[in-house]
Design a protein around this motif. Structure first.
Motif, PDB file in Angstrom:
ATOM      1  N   ILE A 143     127.729 -24.961  28.655  1.00  0.00           N
ATOM      2  CA  ILE A 143     126.619 -24.690  29.701  1.00  0.00           C
ATOM      3  C   ILE A 143     125.455 -24.623  28.731  1.00  0.00           C
ATOM      4  O   ILE A 143     124.453 -25.169  29.363  1.00  0.00           O
ATOM      5  N   ALA A 144     125.494 -24.264  27.744  1.00  0.00           N
ATOM      6  CA  ALA A 144     124.066 -24.128  26.747  1.00  0.00           C
ATOM      7  C   ALA A 144     123.604 -25.739  26.522  1.00  0.00           C
ATOM      8  O   ALA A 144     122.629 -25.968  26.411  1.00  0.00           O
ATOM      9  N   VAL A 145     124.773 -26.419  26.094  1.00  0.00           N
ATOM     10  CA  VAL A 145     124.416 -27.732  25.577  1.00  0.00           C
ATOM     11  C   VAL A 145     123.709 -28.688  26.647  1.00  0.00           C
ATOM     12  O   VAL A 145     122.758 -29.400  26.460  1.00  0.00           O
ATOM     13  N   LYS A 146     124.437 -28.400  27.650  1.00  0.00           N
ATOM     14  CA  LYS A 146     123.779 -29.266  29.140  1.00  0.00           C
ATOM     15  C   LYS A 146     122.273 -28.821  29.418  1.00  0.00           C
ATOM     16  O   LYS A 146     121.493 -29.509  29.850  1.00  0.00           O
ATOM     17  N   ALA A 147     122.315 -27.423  29.353  1.00  0.00           N
ATOM     18  CA  ALA A 147     120.888 -26.894  29.671  1.00  0.00           C
ATOM     19  C   ALA A 147     119.792 -27.429  28.671  1.00  0.00           C
ATOM     20  O   ALA A 147     118.752 -27.776  28.973  1.00  0.00           O
ATOM     21  N   VAL A 148     120.139 -27.241  27.310  1.00  0.00           N
ATOM     22  CA  VAL A 148     119.180 -27.755  26.356  1.00  0.00           C
ATOM     23  C   VAL A 148     118.784 -29.218  26.504  1.00  0.00           C
ATOM     24  O   VAL A 148     117.782 -29.610  26.546  1.00  0.00           O
ATOM     25  N   SER A 149     119.865 -29.722  26.512  1.00  0.00           N
ATOM     26  CA  SER A 149     119.807 -31.221  26.519  1.00  0.00           C
ATOM     27  C   SER A 149     118.991 -31.881  27.825  1.00  0.00           C
ATOM     28  O   SER A 149     118.250 -32.713  27.793  1.00  0.00           O
ATOM     29  N   SER A 150     119.127 -31.239  28.969  1.00  0.00           N
ATOM     30  CA  SER A 150     118.571 -31.469  30.215  1.00  0.00           C
ATOM     31  C   SER A 150     117.044 -31.298  29.963  1.00  0.00           C
ATOM     32  O   SER A 150     116.012 -31.874  30.342  1.00  0.00           O
TER      33      SER A 150
ATOM     34  N   LEU B 247     132.190 -34.012  11.992  1.00  0.00           N
ATOM     35  CA  LEU B 247     132.224 -33.211  13.384  1.00  0.00           C
ATOM     36  C   LEU B 247     130.747 -32.751  13.766  1.00  0.00           C
ATOM     37  O   LEU B 247     130.689 -33.163  15.195  1.00  0.00           O
ATOM     38  N   GLY B 248     130.004 -32.620  13.192  1.00  0.00           N
ATOM     39  CA  GLY B 248     128.566 -32.504  13.682  1.00  0.00           C
ATOM     40  C   GLY B 248     127.932 -33.798  13.982  1.00  0.00           C
ATOM     41  O   GLY B 248     127.275 -33.636  15.031  1.00  0.00           O
ATOM     42  N   LEU B 249     128.479 -34.698  13.514  1.00  0.00           N
ATOM     43  CA  LEU B 249     127.663 -36.156  14.012  1.00  0.00           C
ATOM     44  C   LEU B 249     128.193 -36.503  15.377  1.00  0.00           C
ATOM     45  O   LEU B 249     127.590 -36.948  16.392  1.00  0.00           O
ATOM     46  N   GLY B 250     129.676 -36.194  15.799  1.00  0.00           N
ATOM     47  CA  GLY B 250     130.231 -36.271  16.892  1.00  0.00           C
ATOM     48  C   GLY B 250     129.794 -35.451  17.870  1.00  0.00           C
ATOM     49  O   GLY B 250     129.346 -35.835  18.997  1.00  0.00           O
ATOM     50  N   GLU B 251     129.048 -34.129  17.575  1.00  0.00           N
ATOM     51  CA  GLU B 251     128.579 -33.282  18.466  1.00  0.00           C
ATOM     52  C   GLU B 251     127.239 -33.670  19.005  1.00  0.00           C
ATOM     53  O   GLU B 251     126.863 -33.122  19.962  1.00  0.00           O
ATOM     54  N   VAL B 252     126.510 -34.313  18.166  1.00  0.00           N
ATOM     55  CA  VAL B 252     125.193 -34.810  18.377  1.00  0.00           C
ATOM     56  C   VAL B 252     125.417 -35.782  19.384  1.00  0.00           C
ATOM     57  O   VAL B 252     124.357 -35.729  20.531  1.00  0.00           O
ATOM     58  N   GLY B 253     126.461 -36.688  19.291  1.00  0.00           N
ATOM     59  CA  GLY B 253     126.660 -37.817  20.621  1.00  0.00           C
ATOM     60  C   GLY B 253     127.131 -37.088  21.959  1.00  0.00           C
ATOM     61  O   GLY B 253     126.559 -37.332  22.884  1.00  0.00           O
ATOM     62  N   ASN B 254     127.847 -35.726  21.676  1.00  0.00           N
ATOM     63  CA  ASN B 254     128.166 -35.169  22.879  1.00  0.00           C
ATOM     64  C   ASN B 254     127.068 -34.426  23.417  1.00  0.00           C
ATOM     65  O   ASN B 254     126.706 -34.350  24.731  1.00  0.00           O
ATOM     66  N   PHE B 255     126.107 -33.971  22.591  1.00  0.00           N
ATOM     67  CA  PHE B 255     124.730 -33.230  22.998  1.00  0.00           C
ATOM     68  C   PHE B 255     124.011 -34.396  23.814  1.00  0.00           C
ATOM     69  O   PHE B 255     123.569 -33.792  24.944  1.00  0.00           O
ATOM     70  N   VAL B 256     123.885 -35.573  23.293  1.00  0.00           N
ATOM     71  CA  VAL B 256     123.056 -36.527  24.013  1.00  0.00           C
ATOM     72  C   VAL B 256     123.677 -36.796  25.560  1.00  0.00           C
ATOM     73  O   VAL B 256     123.141 -37.052  26.610  1.00  0.00           O
ATOM     74  N   ALA B 257     124.965 -37.127  25.440  1.00  0.00           N
ATOM     75  CA  ALA B 257     125.664 -37.368  26.771  1.00  0.00           C
ATOM     76  C   ALA B 257     125.538 -36.366  28.035  1.00  0.00           C
ATOM     77  O   ALA B 257     125.605 -36.535  29.027  1.00  0.00           O
TER      78      ALA B 257
ATOM     79  N   GLY C  90     123.056 -34.619  28.506  1.00  0.00           N
ATOM     80  CA  GLY C  90     121.650 -34.894  29.326  1.00  0.00           C
ATOM     81  C   GLY C  90     121.831 -35.952  30.283  1.00  0.00           C
ATOM     82  O   GLY C  90     120.842 -36.122  31.196  1.00  0.00           O
ATOM     83  N   PHE C  91     122.972 -36.798  30.504  1.00  0.00           N
ATOM     84  CA  PHE C  91     122.961 -38.099  31.323  1.00  0.00           C
ATOM     85  C   PHE C  91     124.098 -37.977  32.391  1.00  0.00           C
ATOM     86  O   PHE C  91     123.929 -38.750  32.830  1.00  0.00           O
ATOM     87  N   ALA C  92     124.909 -37.044  31.783  1.00  0.00           N
ATOM     88  CA  ALA C  92     126.124 -37.120  32.967  1.00  0.00           C
ATOM     89  C   ALA C  92     126.597 -35.693  33.058  1.00  0.00           C
ATOM     90  O   ALA C  92     126.316 -34.787  32.349  1.00  0.00           O
ATOM     91  N   PRO C  93     127.471 -35.573  34.237  1.00  0.00           N
ATOM     92  CA  PRO C  93     127.989 -34.145  34.418  1.00  0.00           C
ATOM     93  C   PRO C  93     129.018 -33.691  33.197  1.00  0.00           C
ATOM     94  O   PRO C  93     129.706 -34.639  32.650  1.00  0.00           O
ATOM     95  N   VAL C  94     129.079 -32.410  33.447  1.00  0.00           N
ATOM     96  CA  VAL C  94     130.207 -31.810  32.400  1.00  0.00           C
ATOM     97  C   VAL C  94     131.455 -32.252  32.701  1.00  0.00           C
ATOM     98  O   VAL C  94     132.029 -32.581  31.777  1.00  0.00           O
ATOM     99  N   ALA C  95     131.919 -32.447  34.065  1.00  0.00           N
ATOM    100  CA  ALA C  95     133.120 -32.971  34.347  1.00  0.00           C
ATOM    101  C   ALA C  95     133.438 -34.233  33.762  1.00  0.00           C
ATOM    102  O   ALA C  95     134.533 -34.762  33.944  1.00  0.00           O
ATOM    103  N   VAL C  96     132.467 -35.060  33.576  1.00  0.00           N
ATOM    104  CA  VAL C  96     132.595 -36.409  32.818  1.00  0.00           C
ATOM    105  C   VAL C  96     132.729 -36.316  31.340  1.00  0.00           C
ATOM    106  O   VAL C  96     133.701 -37.116  30.848  1.00  0.00           O
ATOM    107  N   VAL C  97     131.706 -35.787  30.881  1.00  0.00           N
ATOM    108  CA  VAL C  97     131.626 -35.701  29.505  1.00  0.00           C
ATOM    109  C   VAL C  97     132.762 -34.846  28.772  1.00  0.00           C
ATOM    110  O   VAL C  97     133.383 -35.490  27.618  1.00  0.00           O
ATOM    111  N   ALA C  98     133.211 -33.614  29.198  1.00  0.00           N
ATOM    112  CA  ALA C  98     134.163 -33.144  28.539  1.00  0.00           C
ATOM    113  C   ALA C  98     135.441 -33.555  28.416  1.00  0.00           C
ATOM    114  O   ALA C  98     136.296 -33.714  27.243  1.00  0.00           O
TER     115      ALA C  98
END
Length: 309
Positions: free
Chosen positions: A156-163, A29-39, A41-49
């Protein structure tokens, strides 16, 4: 879920965190969330979620091997609808700048739409937590709604931190701002409580029921947080918004078709074989009543004991 099932079938009850299989699932689960975290930073929330629907399709197929489920025609139909909805989501998603500076995030954080949204979210969460803790209401909707409310803060937090990390790597240092560390704390705390409530739901309910409801709740909360906090649909065309919502509807429909009419999973509870009891046939089986004062005894034997005493 597989770890919970194995622990429930053991004679000696052990906490779930003593299971190596459970920790393996948490690691994945953590490994998958790392992939989400990276995503993020490169795409809108409305796309990744909304792309979390891949989890639903994956769960339907993986459960065949690990939870001994059967593949149905509805799974294939639901998967097709979900993939179609995902294509529409990605195609008509809002096209907004993804390089968010620390000062922009600070301005978003104190904007009145987000303040109203956060106050409403806190009130709803506190009400649900009261019913969950004080009234022992552990309905799947209550648990997953709390997970979704926490997930909106996580998004909100993960997009801010990733960006901010992405900009810092490119040479525009953002890690010296206090808002970065505030978002890191918010990210860690919201993730921890999400795991707590989601694990409780996995322990009480079917994985095939949890995944689609969690996907719908999480996607809705994530899109709302993207709209309110990051203003992702501020300049979007009406047709794009309509097709995006239609893609969401197809994804939700596909997910619920996959989860529809799934048989509930019953744990294997030990029973008494009456073949070893005189006067009973080999085919008879008696299930002890754990709520009775004479657990594991036969009714006739119980009456005999009472008369002798």
């Amino acid at each position: 879920k597989c770890a919970h099932l194995r622990l429930a079938c053991q004679t000696e009850l052990k906490p779930y965190y003593t299971s190596k299989l459970w920790w393996c699932g948490i690691a994945l689960l953590g490994l998958g969330e790392v992939g989400n975290f990276v995503a993020y930073g490169f795409a809108p929330v409305a796309v990744v979620a909304p792309l979390g629907c891949v989890t639903v399709i994956g769960s339907a197929f993986i459960s065949v091997f690990f939870l001994k489920k059967t593949m149905r025609t509805a799974d294939i139909l639901g998967g097709t609808l979900t993939v179609t909805g995902t294509y529409l989501l990605v195609t008509f998603a809002p096209n907004v700048p993804q390089e968010l500076t620390a000062r922009q995030i600070q301005n978003y954080l104190v904007s009145w739409p987000f303040l109203v949204y956060s106050i409403l979210e806190i009130i709803i969460f506190c009400i649900l937590l009261y019913f969950y803790k004080r009234k022992a209401v552990k309905h799947i909707v209550v648990l997953l709604t709390m997970v979704a409310l926490l997930a909106s803060l996580t998004v909100i937090a993960v997009k801010a931190v990733s960006s901010m990390i992405t900009l810092s790597v490119k040479g525009k240092m953002q890690l010296t701002y206090c808002i970065f560390y505030i978002m890191v704390v918010l990210l860690a705390s919201s993730c921890a409580f999400q795991v707590k409530f989601l694990n409780q739901a996995m322990h009480l309910y079917e994985a095939t029921g949890i995944v689609p409801i969690n996907f719908m709740f999480f996607t809705t909360s994530a899109i709302l947080s993207g709209v309110i906090f990051y203003r992702e649909f501020q300049s979007a065309a009406l047709l794009s918004v309509f097709m995006f919502l239609f893609g969401c509807l197809l994804s939700f429909l596909g997910v619920f078709i996959i989860a529809r009419n799934k048989k509930e999973e019953h744990l294997q509870i030990p029973f008494i074989d009456c073949g070893h009891i005189p006067g009973h046939k080999l085919t008879d089986k008696i299930q002890p009543d754990s709520h009775s004062s004479c657990y594991g005894t036969l009714n006739k034997e119980d009456d005999l004991v009472k008369s002798q005493s």
